[in-house]
Design a protein around this motif. Structure first.
Motif, PDB file in Angstrom:
ATOM      1  N   GLN A  48       0.825  -1.220   0.000  1.00 51.32           N
ATOM      2  CA  GLN A  48       0.000   0.000   0.000  1.00 51.32           C
ATOM      3  C   GLN A  48       0.859   1.271   0.000  1.00 51.32           C
ATOM      4  O   GLN A  48       0.621   2.215   0.745  1.00 51.32           O
ATOM      5  N   PHE A  78      -4.514   4.888   5.198  1.00 55.59           N
ATOM      6  CA  PHE A  78      -3.388   4.322   5.933  1.00 55.59           C
ATOM      7  C   PHE A  78      -3.341   5.003   7.300  1.00 55.59           C
ATOM      8  O   PHE A  78      -3.797   6.138   7.451  1.00 55.59           O
ATOM      9  N   GLN A 204      -9.843   0.457   1.997  1.00 56.15           N
ATOM     10  CA  GLN A 204      -8.818  -0.152   2.862  1.00 56.15           C
ATOM     11  C   GLN A 204      -8.954   0.277   4.329  1.00 56.15           C
ATOM     12  O   GLN A 204      -7.977   0.262   5.069  1.00 56.15           O
ATOM     13  N   LYS A 207      -8.330  -3.655   7.464  1.00 52.88           N
ATOM     14  CA  LYS A 207      -7.035  -4.180   7.032  1.00 52.88           C
ATOM     15  C   LYS A 207      -6.742  -5.530   7.669  1.00 52.88           C
ATOM     16  O   LYS A 207      -7.099  -5.797   8.816  1.00 52.88           O
ATOM     17  N   PRO A 221     -10.861  -8.649   9.928  1.00 55.35           N
ATOM     18  CA  PRO A 221     -10.025  -7.490   9.611  1.00 55.35           C
ATOM     19  C   PRO A 221     -10.085  -6.438  10.713  1.00 55.35           C
ATOM     20  O   PRO A 221     -11.108  -6.282  11.392  1.00 55.35           O
ATOM     21  N   THR A 315       2.578   0.330   9.761  1.00 58.92           N
ATOM     22  CA  THR A 315       2.675   1.402   8.762  1.00 58.92           C
ATOM     23  C   THR A 315       3.784   2.377   9.127  1.00 58.92           C
ATOM     24  O   THR A 315       3.844   2.867  10.253  1.00 58.92           O
ATOM     25  N   LEU A 338       3.147  -0.054   4.138  1.00 56.06           N
ATOM     26  CA  LEU A 338       2.637  -1.031   5.102  1.00 56.06           C
ATOM     27  C   LEU A 338       3.513  -2.279   5.047  1.00 56.06           C
ATOM     28  O   LEU A 338       3.782  -2.805   3.964  1.00 56.06           O
TER      29      LEU A 338
END
Length: 375
Positions: A48, A78, A204, A207, A221, A315, A338
């Protein structure tokens, strides 16, 4: 014949220079065969990656930006981690100018806490060692609603800061500051009520395949919809406004004095050992990923990196202005990656040192080399 050859050579040379000037240096950097770049580029779907790079050209008194993007998408979420501390620091300086009784070296503490600090100390700690509590103190001073609205008013959007760092709290009210008006008199600020954060609707936002909560693995997730949201474009725009305020309209600039701006810049590029921290634990690149993140050696004096990093939940992000005072090179670079191979969050198993930081460090070096060779 000689004259014809001379003109042909000049034409070819001019064409080569023009072609070089119009190359997308970000694409060149990302096509590097260096394994630190190549292994990420060969598996982009796992990382990502988003990157924004700005060339800086000067013509007379004007500064001209040329922006290059790679996969930058404000709708692709993110986790920004500690990068959110940058706007908090800037806006705290701005708010100080609105209150006659406060100054950057005013001493204070948060109600119910025992740590005494100053605004100058908090700003230094935010950049030098990315201290979470220093950031949270400034959040109590500002309130999330004011942070988000002031950034949006200046054209820095989209953005949504909604929570403190390091610990979770459902308390929507900020804590009052107990301020030393002088050696014997204190004052108290009013508590501010923040709105309940809405769930982010972004790509997203969910995740991975699982996460740990209270030492139990949840096989679903991990949802980031109530976390902070501070995308690459907003980070890059904030950096531009702080470094080059003259390039923006007055309404888009921060209302801070030049002295305050210089203090902010000083904090942004000071390395930990120059701020008095143990250089073994807090080496120069402790909070600087680009160019030097994969080494613990000292950063050369002529390389100045004004930046804010963030890393959490697998991240890594760095937002930086890199300046080489000896070779007359400077550019802006913001990137996120990521590194969570197993897809599990909160398990502390992330490839920061193996993949993420080496990628960002080499990316910085690749761009630097391209900048060094461009006209």
């Amino acid at each position: 014949m000689k004259l014809l050859l001379f003109f042909l050579c000049c034409t070819l040379l001019t064409a080569c220079v023009q072609e070089r000037q119009h190359l997308n240096l970000l694409e060149v950097a990302l096509s590097s065969s260096d394994p630190r770049i190549k292994r990420v580029m060969d598996s982009l779907e796992n990382h990502q990656v988003q990157i924004k790079y700005t060339q800086i050209n000067r013509r007379n008194d004007s500064i001209i930006f040329t922006d290059y993007d790679f996969q930058v998408n404000d709708s692709m979420y993110f986790y920004p981690a500690s990068t959110v501390k940058f706007p908090t620091a800037v806006l705290a300086l701005e708010k100080l100018n609105e209150i006659d009784t406060l100054a950057i070296n005013t001493r204070y503490y948060i109600e119910g806490d025992t740590i005494e600090s100053t605004f100058a100390k908090d700003i230094s700690e935010i950049f030098v060692v990315s201290d979470n509590l220093a950031n949270n103190r400034l959040v109590e001073f500002l309130g999330f609603e004011a942070i988000n609205q002031n950034l949006t008013n200046k054209g820095i959007s989209p953005v949504r800061l909604s929570h403190r760092l390091e610990y979770h709290s459902d308390d929507l009210r900020t804590k009052p500051l107990i301020i030393y008006l002088n050696d014997s008199t204190t004052g108290i600020t009013q508590s501010l009520l923040n709105k309940t954060p809405e769930h982010l609707q972004l790509s997203q936002i969910d995740k991975g395949i699982g996460y740990y909560e209270d030492d139990a693995l949840i096989e679903a997730p991990f949802n980031f919809s109530q976390k902070n949201y501070y995308p690459i474009s907003a980070q890059h725009n904030l950096l531009k406004r702080v470094l080059f305020p003259q390039n923006f309209k007055l309404s888009q600039r921060f209302k801070i004095s030049e002295l305050q701006r210089q203090l902010l810049l000083q904090a942004m590029h000071t390395t930990p050992q120059k701020a008095g921290y143990d250089p073994v634990t807090y080496y120069d690149s402790y909070c600087k990923f680009f160019m030097f993140g994969d080494t613990k050696k000292d950063i050369p004096e002529h390389i100045e990196i004004y930046n804010k990093v963030g890393y959490a939940y697998g991240t890594l992000t760095d937002c930086a202005y890199i300046k080489d005072t000896k070779n007359n090179i400077d550019f802006l670079l913001t990137a996120t990656i990521l590194v969570n191979k197993d897809g599990i969050f909160n398990d502390d198993t992330f490839e920061y040192d193996e993949i993420g930081i080496p990628f960002l460090a080499q990316l910085g070096r690749e761009i630097y080399q391209q900048e060094a060779s461009r006209k």
